[in-house]
Every structure is written in C-alpha cells, then in structure tokens.
Design a protein around this motif. Structure first.
Motif, mmCIF file in Angstrom:
data_model
loop_
_atom_site.group_PDB
_atom_site.id
_atom_site.type_symbol
_atom_site.label_atom_id
_atom_site.label_comp_id
_atom_site.label_asym_id
_atom_site.label_seq_id
_atom_site.Cartn_x
_atom_site.Cartn_y
_atom_site.Cartn_z
ATOM 1 N N GLY A 80 45.356 50.649 55.244
ATOM 2 C CA GLY A 80 45.158 49.487 54.395
ATOM 3 C C GLY A 80 44.337 48.420 55.081
ATOM 4 N N VAL A 81 44.000 47.377 54.336
ATOM 5 C CA VAL A 81 43.206 46.270 54.861
ATOM 6 C C VAL A 81 43.806 44.963 54.365
ATOM 7 N N THR A 82 44.146 44.091 55.286
ATOM 8 C CA THR A 82 44.620 42.753 54.943
ATOM 9 C C THR A 82 43.457 41.780 55.080
ATOM 10 N N ARG A 83 43.310 40.884 54.117
ATOM 11 C CA ARG A 83 42.158 39.975 54.083
ATOM 12 C C ARG A 83 42.372 38.802 55.033
ATOM 13 N N VAL A 84 42.254 39.074 56.303
ATOM 14 C CA VAL A 84 42.312 38.018 57.308
ATOM 15 C C VAL A 84 40.940 37.360 57.395
ATOM 16 N N PRO A 85 40.844 36.157 57.966
ATOM 17 C CA PRO A 85 39.522 35.527 58.132
ATOM 18 C C PRO A 85 38.563 36.463 58.870
ATOM 19 N N GLY A 86 37.386 36.614 58.311
ATOM 20 C CA GLY A 86 36.431 37.586 58.825
ATOM 21 C C GLY A 86 36.341 38.811 57.943
ATOM 22 N N LEU A 87 37.335 38.968 57.040
ATOM 23 C CA LEU A 87 37.319 40.048 56.054
ATOM 24 C C LEU A 87 37.644 39.506 54.674
ATOM 25 N N ALA A 88 37.392 38.229 54.478
ATOM 26 C CA ALA A 88 37.819 37.575 53.245
ATOM 27 C C ALA A 88 36.690 37.278 52.277
ATOM 28 N N SER A 89 35.461 37.693 52.597
ATOM 29 C CA SER A 89 34.342 37.401 51.703
ATOM 30 C C SER A 89 34.520 38.112 50.370
ATOM 31 N N ALA A 90 34.207 37.425 49.298
ATOM 32 C CA ALA A 90 34.358 37.979 47.960
ATOM 33 C C ALA A 90 33.545 39.258 47.811
ATOM 34 N N GLY A 91 34.202 40.322 47.381
ATOM 35 C CA GLY A 91 33.507 41.572 47.127
ATOM 36 C C GLY A 91 33.252 42.414 48.352
ATOM 37 N N GLN A 92 33.599 41.924 49.534
ATOM 38 C CA GLN A 92 33.323 42.698 50.750
ATOM 39 C C GLN A 92 34.238 43.905 50.854
ATOM 40 N N VAL A 93 35.513 43.725 50.527
ATOM 41 C CA VAL A 93 36.488 44.817 50.568
ATOM 42 C C VAL A 93 36.990 45.052 49.154
ATOM 43 N N ILE A 94 36.922 46.302 48.707
ATOM 44 C CA ILE A 94 37.391 46.679 47.385
ATOM 45 C C ILE A 94 38.559 47.639 47.552
ATOM 46 N N ASP A 95 39.662 47.353 46.882
ATOM 47 C CA ASP A 95 40.844 48.196 46.986
ATOM 48 C C ASP A 95 40.749 49.361 46.019
ATOM 49 N N GLY A 96 40.660 50.571 46.577
ATOM 50 C CA GLY A 96 40.826 51.767 45.773
ATOM 51 C C GLY A 96 42.318 52.019 45.580
ATOM 52 N N PRO A 97 42.726 53.212 45.208
ATOM 53 C CA PRO A 97 44.149 53.470 45.012
ATOM 54 C C PRO A 97 44.916 53.437 46.330
ATOM 55 N N ASP A 98 46.135 52.937 46.277
ATOM 56 C CA ASP A 98 47.038 52.984 47.420
ATOM 57 C C ASP A 98 47.855 54.259 47.293
ATOM 58 N N LEU A 99 47.621 55.218 48.173
ATOM 59 C CA LEU A 99 48.309 56.509 48.144
ATOM 60 C C LEU A 99 49.395 56.588 49.200
ATOM 61 N N SER A 100 49.752 55.451 49.786
ATOM 62 C CA SER A 100 50.723 55.419 50.871
ATOM 63 C C SER A 100 52.144 55.289 50.347
ATOM 64 N N PHE A 101 53.110 55.427 51.267
ATOM 65 C CA PHE A 101 54.518 55.260 50.907
ATOM 66 C C PHE A 101 54.870 53.810 50.584
ATOM 67 N N ASP A 102 53.972 52.876 50.880
ATOM 68 C CA ASP A 102 54.195 51.480 50.492
ATOM 69 C C ASP A 102 53.902 51.253 49.012
ATOM 70 N N SER A 103 53.166 52.156 48.389
ATOM 71 C CA SER A 103 52.639 51.920 47.054
ATOM 72 C C SER A 103 53.688 51.593 45.996
ATOM 73 N N PRO A 104 54.871 52.242 46.006
ATOM 74 C CA PRO A 104 55.852 51.886 44.978
ATOM 75 C C PRO A 104 56.275 50.421 45.009
ATOM 76 N N ASN A 105 56.138 49.775 46.152
ATOM 77 C CA ASN A 105 56.392 48.341 46.241
ATOM 78 C C ASN A 105 55.061 47.629 46.093
ATOM 79 N N HIS A 106 54.790 47.096 44.923
ATOM 80 C CA HIS A 106 53.468 46.527 44.650
ATOM 81 C C HIS A 106 53.150 45.334 45.545
ATOM 82 N N ALA A 107 54.165 44.715 46.128
ATOM 83 C CA ALA A 107 53.916 43.590 47.036
ATOM 84 C C ALA A 107 53.265 44.056 48.334
ATOM 85 N N LEU A 108 53.421 45.334 48.662
ATOM 86 C CA LEU A 108 52.846 45.871 49.898
ATOM 87 C C LEU A 108 51.566 46.667 49.646
ATOM 88 N N ALA A 109 51.259 46.934 48.393
ATOM 89 C CA ALA A 109 50.127 47.793 48.065
ATOM 90 C C ALA A 109 48.833 47.252 48.660
#
Length: 518
Positions: A80-109
């Motif tokens: 996954g990728v957390t939008r920390v400063p340096g990765l927060a520019s609009a459109g720079q990171v796009i979230d595809g599907p979360d296929l991890s075990f965190d996915s059922p908890n949408h707060a962690l997706a």
C-alpha cells in the motif's frame, strides 16, 4: 505445525515470510557533510540520498532533457501507499483495488500500515517540488527537480498505481500477487493509468522451475502485453545463490543491490554479501544503489515503530536491500518508457543492460553478482537496440501454486493455507486461469477467476471501488477486520525474525536489509 516466526495481522492471519519484502536494513550511516536542516541529511555527500542516486543512475541527465516519467504508469504491487508529504500531489498516486487482508476494513484500505510500499513509492515517484513549477515548462524540469533542498524520486512525474497485496504486518499469499499482476494487465490501457512498468520488490524461495511457476507465467503475460516487469533478486545472498521468484525468470528485469562506497564513481562499488546474485545460468541483469537509501517513512507503521534508529530528519527512513535497488531501476525504466514510447519491453531491458557501468575485475567469476553493472538511464539510444533479446523458453504456468510459496504459508487461527487453493479456499485450476489470461479475461469486472474480490468501477473518490469479500476464508472464518492492525510485542517476539528470515544485516540496529519477502 508450529507458528514460530509468524506475524499476526489485522485479520488474525499470520505469515512466516511467505513472500519477502526484499530488503530493509534499518538505520545505519552514510557519509555526512553539511546537513540540510529541512531534510535532516546532506543531499550532496550522503550517497543514500535520492539527490545522489538520481545523479548516479542518470536520472538527472534525463530530467534536463524533459524526461520525468510523465504519461507513464507504474504499478507498485506492495503493502500500500500512505500519502505522506512528498507523495501527496493530486493525481500522483492512484489507488487500484486493495487485494490485501486489510481490505475488509475500509478504514485500512490502500494505506500502508507496514511501511514498505510507501518507501518504494517515494523512491520511484516521490517529490517535494510542486508540479505547478513544471507545468508548461519543458526546459525547466531539470533545474526544478535537481534542487538539493527538495526530496525527489527517480521518475517524479510518473503515475504510481497502488496495488496493495501486503497487509499491515506484511502478510500476503502468492495468489494475491498473481491476481494483482493480472489486474495490472487487464487495466494497463485505462486512460488515467497507462501502465508500462510493474515493480515487485520481493519474491519467494520457490524451487519450482520457472517454466512451471504461476508467478513467472503472470509476469511473462504482463511482459507480452507491453509491460516491463522489474523484480528484486532477494537478500539471502549469504545462504542462497539462486534468485527469488519471480526474478529468476529470465524474461523479467532482475535487480541486485550495490554499495556506491561513498563516491559517485562506480569503479570502487561493490555488491553487499546479503544481496542475492544468482547463478551463471541466471544472474542478476544489473545492480542499482541499495544501501542506506533514504525514502519516505510512514509514522506509526510497523517498521517505523519497531526501528526508530532508522528515522532521519523526521520524514525519512533508511533502508537497504534489493527492494530499494529495484525501485531505483523501476524509476529509470519509467523515464526511458517516456523517452522511447514505442520501445518493447525486450528493447528496454536490452538497453539498460547494455548501458550499465561495469565495476570490479572482469573475469573474476563474479559477473553473476553484478550483472552488466550499475544502471545508467542517460546512455540509452534505441537505435542500438532495435533487435529484441534472445528468446528464452516461456513459462507455461502449469505448475504448483503451493510450490510457488517457497515452503512458507499463511496461518489463520492455526489453519495453514496450503495446497492448490487461493486465499478464498478456491481450487487453483491452472489451465482455466492460463486460458483466461490468454483471452484477457482473468479479471471480469471485480471478479478474478470468477470470485468477487474488488469493485468493478472507479469510485467517486478516484480509487477503485471496494466490495464485500466472500463469506469465509480458507479456515472457515469470516473475512472481518479489527479497527487497527496488531502491532504489539507478541507480533515481534524474539524468534519472529530468526536466522532464516531477517538475518544478519536484516533488522539490526544499523540496517533494514532483510528478507521477510525474499
């Protein structure tokens, strides 16, 4: 079977390094001169800084010509990728599907509770320079991006597609990784993605021949569809010679790590002992800086909490391993895919192999340690690589999914995920999967191999829409997640990172060079 060495995650699932996030050596030191107070390190003399690394691998030379990765999509299959400063520019990171075990908890997706994916993302596309500074200015990108007071990754204007497979403890299964590769292929031409590169900074210890291996088949399928796959060699070089899976497939770009040895010249560089280097039959293709690399940290992530000595200047984290080296090469490939938009994956691979800087003593028997040398994207010239690479026998993918796991398995409530089944306990049927890939329908909407796993469309927030997972996992337990990941001491008990997991230079006080995802 005991669960010794397993990590417990948000779902109660545990892992014993089934896939090893290739390399983290936390903390450590590098040469220091005048520390920039805004960064916390000296970008000119610290060879772990992206300022130094972008010069060393020719990225800054390409920036000066206007090549910044713009228009190129990089699929990062990671934690996954957390939008920390340096990765927060609009459109720079796009979230595809979360296929991890965190996915059922949408707060962690989509978020990176582990800390590995964000580190890789920052090396590839991170930047402090405002995109508006580059807008409409084809000649100023070099001067803006080479500002040493800013943190800038290798391909700062590439699009990063976040495909999360690793949960907050790093837990994942090869079936999740294969599904993510298939999704990247299925959506490679989506207008806002334009996926041209896949980064896989980990691998397994599979001893299965690559011709049979399903991960190898998935990566080759991506390659045939015009995507360059860059994979980490692994960090078990002190005990294992052969490359990790999928780097051992000769079609992909296999990346080893090298130590710049405190200088910008490559003649004095060397390969660390922990870096897997391959065999004469399948060596690494090239190496890239992978020692004490400074990337962005995720405050409160698992690796951050457990390794405070790795934190530099508040925002940054030092990491060593073929993971970091792989991210560097992925960034270089993104620059070259912008520069040579018609080049095939074979031509790009031939180019970066052919223009790498050799080092060491020729004929000393260590060519498989370093491949053709240190990657340098500035020397690329497509006219010299009009022919594709020598063809190798393709992977057929008819082998064992369980063998691809390399002998380590997820455990949920004491039940191991073994045999020919995926994380939903569905039977693995290689022939039907191979046929679906060939026809381009391994993913249909939000279903992979007929199993509902992700949403079918882009959501209103710009991320791939979530969905409800099947009712139960392989242990018969419901797919539900707690409010927060389990990061307590029991998850990192003394034997969790034993000698065959994060050994020697792994999670020691001076480095992040390990292998829980070899």
């Amino acid at each position: 079977m005991q669960t010794q060495g397993f990590l417990r995650g948000a779902l109660g699932a545990t892992i014993a390094g089934a896939l090893m996030f290739g390399g983290l050596s936390l903390g450590g030191s590098a040469s220091h001169g005048a520390v920039d107070p805004g960064l916390g390190y000296d970008p000119n003399s610290d060879m772990g800084s992206l300022s130094a690394i972008t010069r060393l691998v020719g990225a800054q030379a390409l920036w000066s010509q206007g090549y910044t990765g713009k228009g190129v999509g990089v699929a990062l299959i990671d934690t996954g990728v957390t939008r920390v400063p340096g990765l927060a520019s609009a459109g720079q990171v796009i979230d595809g599907p979360d296929l991890s075990f965190d996915s059922p908890n949408h707060a962690l997706a989509h978020l990176d509770g582990f800390g590995h994916g964000t580190h890789m993302a920052s090396i590839i596309v991170g930047h402090d320079a405002l995109r508006s500074s580059l807008s409409g200015c084809s000649t100023c990108s070099g001067s803006v991006l080479s500002d040493t007071t800013k943190f800038v990754g290798i391909a700062p204007e590439a699009t990063l597609v976040n495909l999360k497979v690793g949960a907050s403890d790093g837990a994942t299964d090869v079936s999740q990784v294969v599904a993510a590769i298939d999704w990247a292929v299925a959506h490679r031409d989506d207008p806002k993605l334009k996926i041209k590169v896949i980064n896989i900074s980990y691998g397994t210890n599979s001893l299965q021949d690559y011709h049979a291996d399903p991960i190898a088949f998935a990566t080759e399928n991506a390659w045939r569809h015009g995507i360059v796959v860059v994979a980490a060699a692994g960090n078990d070089g002190e005990s294992v010679a052969n490359l990790a899976d999928p780097a051992y497939d000769p079609s992909v770009v296999a990346v080893g790590a090298e130590d710049p040895n405190g200088t910008m010249k490559t003649s004095d560089d060397f390969v660390p002992t922990w870096a897997q280097h391959g065999t004469p039959d399948r060596p690494v293709d090239m190496v890239a800086p992978g020692v004490h690399v400074l990337g962005l940290r995720v405050p409160g992530s698992l690796v951050d909490v457990q390794n405070p000595s790795a934190v530099v200047g508040g925002r940054f984290f030092r990491g060593s391993g073929t993971s970091q080296a792989t991210a560097v090469v992925t960034g270089v490939v993104a620059l070259l895919r912008q520069r040579f938009p018609t080049a095939t994956p074979d031509q790009i691979k031939a180019m970066i192999r052919g223009t790498a800087h050799g080092f060491g003593t020729s004929g000393d028997g260590k060519d498989n340690y370093r491949g053709t040398g240190v990657v340098d994207g500035s020397q690329g010239n497509l006219s010299n690589y009009l022919k594709t690479l020598a063809q190798v026998l393709p992977a057929l993918g008819l082998g064992s999914l369980d063998a691809a796991r390399g002998g380590v398995h997820l455990s949920d409530n004491g039940v191991l995920l073994t045999g020919e089944r995926d994380i939903f306990a569905d039977q693995w049927k290689p022939i039907s999967w191979i046929l679906a890939n060939t026809l381009g329908n391994a993913w249909v909407g939000g279903n992979w191999r007929g199993v509902p796993w992700a949403g079918a469309t882009w959501g209103s927030d710009g991320s791939w829409s979530p969905t409800t997972w099947p009712a139960a996992d392989w242990a018969g337990q419901p797919w539900t997640a707690g409010a927060t990941p389990v990061w307590d001491g029991s998850a990192w008990r003394g034997n969790a990172w034993r000698a065959d997991r994060w050994s020697g230079n792994a999670w020691r006080s001076s480095s992040w060079s390990g292998s829980s995802w070899r």
